[in-house]
Design a protein around this motif. Structure first.
Motif, PDB file in Angstrom:
ATOM      1  N   GLU A  85       7.891 125.067  78.788  1.00  0.00           N
ATOM      2  CA  GLU A  85       7.770 123.686  78.317  1.00  0.00           C
ATOM      3  C   GLU A  85       6.532 122.990  78.863  1.00  0.00           C
ATOM      4  O   GLU A  85       5.919 122.170  78.175  1.00  0.00           O
ATOM      5  N   ARG A 138       3.521 123.496  76.821  1.00  0.00           N
ATOM      6  CA  ARG A 138       3.663 122.640  75.645  1.00  0.00           C
ATOM      7  C   ARG A 138       3.329 123.328  74.315  1.00  0.00           C
ATOM      8  O   ARG A 138       2.668 122.761  73.449  1.00  0.00           O
ATOM      9  N   ALA A 172      11.516 109.567  76.823  1.00  0.00           N
ATOM     10  CA  ALA A 172      11.170 110.294  75.599  1.00  0.00           C
ATOM     11  C   ALA A 172      11.619 109.544  74.354  1.00  0.00           C
ATOM     12  O   ALA A 172      10.925 109.543  73.325  1.00  0.00           O
ATOM     13  N   ILE A 208      14.199 117.404  73.131  1.00  0.00           N
ATOM     14  CA  ILE A 208      12.940 116.671  72.988  1.00  0.00           C
ATOM     15  C   ILE A 208      13.168 115.161  72.968  1.00  0.00           C
ATOM     16  O   ILE A 208      12.453 114.398  73.631  1.00  0.00           O
ATOM     17  N   ASP A 251      12.759 115.867  77.165  1.00  0.00           N
ATOM     18  CA  ASP A 251      11.314 116.137  77.077  1.00  0.00           C
ATOM     19  C   ASP A 251      10.685 116.089  78.473  1.00  0.00           C
ATOM     20  O   ASP A 251       9.731 115.360  78.729  1.00  0.00           O
TER      21      ASP A 251
END
Length: 754
Positions: free
Chosen positions: A498, A501, A654, A691, A695
């Motif tokens: 993560e 990205r 997020a 997300i 996130d």
């Protein structure tokens, strides 16, 4: 004069052109091994032992021929016999001894140590199957053992063995060597890989990478980073780490004595560079060996060890700053556990505060980085930004305690592998244009004078086009995938995580998909390529792969979009695939969340091969921008200080970014009818929910800026002269990122070898 023809007659009683590809490969391996053995080992009073859990060395055939100085001669002789070196090298199995940047860096470093003529060996484990072989099915990642040991390879079994005492049993190791040849050098070093004769691949469940994790004698070196989603897997990792360092410690003491050490002066004969925290147990193991095998007092053993061991930190991520329950270490090696407790008590007596620097915390958990820093003599970061963050934040309390112990050494790559071998077309063009000195000193700066030379820029573009054709052939042969070689080749290859990205690039793909569906067709077609593996226990990383593969299928089957946009995920990304991708890329995706990527080395491989970097202000990207010039990179996103503050204050939400008009439709598309029709709903909804609700590595915070800069990049590509000039300036200023430079700095600042 022929090299191979006499050997063919001698070993096969046939001429070279009558041999099979496999027989020619065997002949070349034998030739290299014989010539390597004729070279003396590099010698000096003091020797470095580079101890690492990974060495992602890649195929060795061509690299060894190059370093021996017979590459061109052998290549020509093979061609005269109607072979190509490429088809012979296809017979070599890719060594599965590493996974990502950590292992690739270690491979570059041992290459540079030898190429500088320094005495130093790599020390690690001889994994039978490495991490795993990745394959895709139902748009998801699956695993099978990556079998590489059968057949001819460059491993040589030695007669050296050591007893490794665990808590409940003792195992006897077997040492395997791979010769490490310096470029045009008259000597050699070795990669020392320890194994067990009792390891049994038959315990692996058919068609999986699962096995009984408690059968240590049978499983210890089967896999790199075995699944640690349960306690047995975590303990197995500790077993691996102790087995590695016990062998390394016994080896270096034995060799130091052979060179004249009385062990009391061990630091004059050996220095250990531990590559991240995995080998940290070498500290208490050295203390154990010195006190029990060499009758040295505990206090002196600690002092000796502190003067021998140096630590390279590769991350600020908490998940990678290893901690282990003391109960695990006691189960693996009770003697070493007792020494760790003594070291902890000794340290706390002198430094009762702060808690952040303690080796054993209140939960009886061992902090490996604390052990490495408190009982080593050097700690270094791997880029300027990373080192600054270590000093100012992550390791601030240690830095205040040991300010003279910290060093900043920006990583590098070996140009022999990643330019000379990977990109022969560019290498030849450089030879013809600026001479051949760059092959020894890595200085490409003379290229800058050709920035306005249209004829040279055209040749540079021709090299890139040839490399795109080669990439296309590679993908056709390995995945039955064809790419448009007249497209912009935009590449992100690295471990799936993560913080790197990949999910942000996937959201951009959705943005571009919408744009093309809405009639905004790019002037130049775009091919976006991913590569990398997700750890089996890392669910969200696997969900990211699933999203990308679904997008690839969706776009490929859309006649309105597919002529303008293609998404490819390279299966089982490895060093060989990297040689095609780094050389063919127009755009290098270096988009990690600022402050989270310690350095990166893929960014350097792209740079030296003429890709233009799309970057956050993270890791070595900053230094790439400084060397290439701000006009020759594309940057975006929040800077590290702001990101660090957001983490410190829990200031990122997020959901707020998700509600932005640009972002919401992109994220919602993950669970759209179009995606759910081809994907797994559980995986897509899990990623979608992660997300918008979490996130953790802030893909959404930079997404709008990322979209803007990518659109600018694609538009700028249409001005081919200006783009080629950017590519040239990247190549010309890549010399700083040679691993030869880094190793010189390690030696000058830390190792002090003769």
């Amino acid at each position: 004069m022929t090299i191979l023809q006499p050997l063919a007659q001698q070993h096969f009683n046939r001429s070279l052109d009558e041999l099979s590809n496999q027989e020619v490969y065997q002949l070349l391996v034998q030739l290299i091994q014989e010539r390597a053995k004729d070279l003396p080992l590099f010698e000096g009073k003091k020797k470095v032992y580079y101890v690492s859990a990974e060495f992602l060395i890649g195929k060795l055939l061509s690299n060894n021929l190059l370093n021996l100085g017979i590459f061109d001669e052998v290549k020509a002789e093979l061609e005269d016999a109607d072979f190509t070196l490429e088809e012979i090298e296809a017979e070599e199995n890719e060594p599965s001894l590493g996974n990502g940047g950590l292992g690739r860096l270690a491979a570059c470093f041992i290459d540079s140590i030898a190429s500088l003529g320094l005495p130093g060996d790599g020390v690690g484990l001889n994994y039978h199957f490495g991490l795993f072989q990745q394959y895709f099915k139902h748009n998801s990642q699956f695993y099978k053992p990556d079998e590489w040991l059968p057949g001819t390879n460059f491993l040589t079994k030695s007669s050296l063995q050591f007893e490794v005492p665990f808590t409940d049993f003792t195992l006897t190791s077997t040492l395997y060597d791979i010769e490490v040849l310096g470029y045009q050098q008259s000597g050699r070093n070795r990669l020392r890989l320890f194994d067990l004769d009792s390891v049994d691949p038959e315990i692996i469940e058919p068609g999986t990478i699962s096995f009984d994790k408690e059968k240590i004698a049978e499983n210890l070196t089967l896999f790199l980073y075995p699944d640690d989603s349960d306690a047995e897997g975590e303990k197995l990792r500790v077993f691996q780490q102790y087995f590695m360092v016990s062998n390394a410690a016994q080896l270096l003491i034995q060799e130091a004595i052979e060179r004249g050490s009385n062990v009391h002066d061990l630091a004059d004969y050996a220095v250990v560079q531990i590559n991240d925290t995995h080998p940290t147990l070498i500290i208490p193991e050295l203390v154990r060996l010195l006190t029990t095998e060499h009758e040295i007092s505990f206090d002196e053993a600690v002092e000796i060890t502190q003067n021998v061991v140096a630590f390279t930190n590769h991350t600020i991520l908490a998940e990678a700053l290893e901690t282990w329950p003391m109960s695990y270490i006691e189960a693996v090696t009770s003697d070493v556990a007792a020494i760790i407790r003594q070291l902890d008590e000794r340290f706390k007596a002198e430094h009762p505060q702060p808690a952040s620097i303690q080796i054993i915390d209140d939960n009886d958990t061992v902090h490996m980085a604390s052990l490495a820093i408190n009982y080593g003599f050097s700690t270094n970061g791997v880029s300027q930004l990373h080192t600054d963050i270590l000093k100012e934040s992550t390791l601030k309390d240690f830095y205040e305690l040991y300010p003279d112990q910290f060093h900043g050494l920006t990583n590098g790559i070996t140009f022999r592998r990643w330019l000379m071998m990977a990109n022969p077309g560019l290498s030849t063009l450089l030879d013809e244009t600026i001479g051949k000195d760059w092959r020894k000193d890595s200085d490409l700066s003379a290229l800058e004078q050709f920035k306005d030379d249209d004829a040279f820029l055209a040749k540079l573009a021709d090299v890139k086009q040839v490399n795109k054709e080669a990439l296309n052939q590679f993908l056709q042969a390995n995945q039955d995938v064809t790419i448009n070689t007249n497209s912009i080749v935009d590449v992100q290859v690295k471990r799936i995580h993560e913080y790197k990205r990949q999910q942000m690039l996937a959201l951009y793909i959705i943005y571009k998909y919408f744009a093309i569906k809405g009639g905004q067709k790019p002037e130049t077609p775009i091919t976006i390529i991913f590569g990398g593996k997700a750890a089996p226990a890392y669910t969200i990383a696997q969900d990211i792969i699933h999203l990308i593969l679904n997008l690839s299928e969706l776009i490929a089957n859309d006649p309105e979009v597919s002529p303008y946009l293609q998404v490819v995920f390279v299966e089982n990304y490895n060093v060989t695939a990297g040689t095609y991708l780094f050389t063919a890329a127009d755009i290098s995706e270096q988009i990690s969340l600022a402050s989270k990527e310690a350095s990166g080395t893929g960014n350097m491989k792209f740079m030296v091969n003429g890709a233009v970097t799309l970057m956050t202000w993270d890791g070595a990207n900053i230094e790439i921008a400084e060397h290439a010039g701000l006009d020759n990179v594309y940057s975006f996103g929040r800077e590290a200080q702001e990101i660090v503050k957001l983490y410190d204050t829990d200031g990122y939400n997020a959901a707020e970014y998700y509600e932005h008009d640009t972002i919401k439709p992109l994220v919602d598309f993950i669970v759209s009818d179009e995606m759910l029709a081809i994907g797994d709903e559980e995986k897509l909804r899990r990623l979608y929910n992660d997300i918008i609700n979490k996130d953790y590595f802030m893909a959404l915070i930079d997404l709008e800026a990322f979209i803007d800069v990518k659109e600018k990049m694609y538009a700028d590509y249409t001005n081919q002269k200006a783009w080629r000039q950017k590519a040239l300036m990247n190549i010309a200023n890549a010399g700083f990122f040679s691993s030869d430079r880094v190793i010189k700095e390690y030696n000058e600042q830390i190792w002090h070898l003769d």
